[in-house]
Design a protein around this motif. Sequence first.
Motif: not given
Length: 434
Positions: A303-304, A323-327, A335-337, A359-360
Amino acid sequence: MLGVQLVQEQRLRLSITPEIKQSLHVLTLSGQELIRYLQDAAAENPLLELEEIPFSPYRSARGTERLWHGVYDPLLQARRAEPTLEEVLASQIRIAIAPEEQKRAAVYLAGCLNGNGYLKIELTEVQSDLGMSINEVTAGLKLLQSLEPAGVGARNLQECLLLQIHRDASAVPHAAQMVQAGLEALVPFHPARIAARLGITAQAAQRAYDYITQLDPKPCRSIGSDESPHYVIPDAAVELVNSEMVLSLYTAGNLRVSMNEACSSWIRKASPGERWVHRAAEARAILRSMQLRRRTLLRVITAVLDEQKRFLSEGPDAIVPLNLAVIAERIDMHESTVSRAVNGKTIRTPYGMYTLKAFFDTGVKTLSGTETSSSAVKRRLKEIIRSESVNRPYSDSQLAAVLAEEGIVISRRTVAKYRDELRILPSLERKRWV
């Protein structure tokens, strides 16, 4: 009256089992940490087996992802232990033409140097330890300071720079005079002031300053370093093959984790006791954690890289804000995972080794309404400063204006912040007078 009664009720409560905790812990481990974890687990649990696996790539149904079982051992490239600074200097002292007492003092002093090559012990203390005269100890120090690299055996930064200048046949005039005048005059440096103080021209002062800044303040830091080299085992590799992304996951140090079939069969048939049943459950939990880690990493990294497609073809400047939310939303995970999966993971790319966190990146708005990453802005800022006139360097306000002309709108304070993070001096200290 108050009474006591028994009430039965039903509640829903989220609880994390030990197996879930173990899976989350395994997910956060980097490749090298996972190797140590599996080795420790196999040492405690006889049902677990670790074995080296041969080259056997596995390609998924998508055709663009595969699990890589190839032999990848960066430790084979590890260098042997290098000689220490004391050993390097002692070997030079042995072949030096000097009296034996002077050599003995020089060898003792070589053992008193710190990692950067500085002498942090008083000569009177050395005189007492060796039972020599102060003249003999001073002669030993001169012998030590005549060795390579230039500057070794100095007692302070000023003496270190002077030793290098005196040994350099191509030293710039007035450099030694400028160092002897005091290092406080060099930070910050103003050519006109130091020129008036030394009775030389501003151009000569600038040339001497430029020469001094090229000297090494820690001449021995690369010799016999006490720090062990840090080798990175990538968790994945990505490349472009016929304009198509190919993602490869590396197994943990080429180790295959499995259960001992003989022990498992014995436990099923003989029923030796609860202890061995518990061991078998632990081994199966580790195997499930490894499989879950592999699947999660594959989904997150895919995904990244799908979000950063331009990076593979255009390089680091093409990294977009992420950001993590998008992934997390894309792969339907918390998001924590995703954060645990990204933490400590490294990926090998056509442009070198990158951490997944690289990449973030935060975004900076442009005049076109789109966003560019802050790392791309920093690289562009460095390029602008590298191409500026040394006689008239850009101020932070001028740098902000140049970026605005290119469509990148940031404030002067943000420019100053990025410049500090890049360890670039302000315009006044970048200015050259020749």
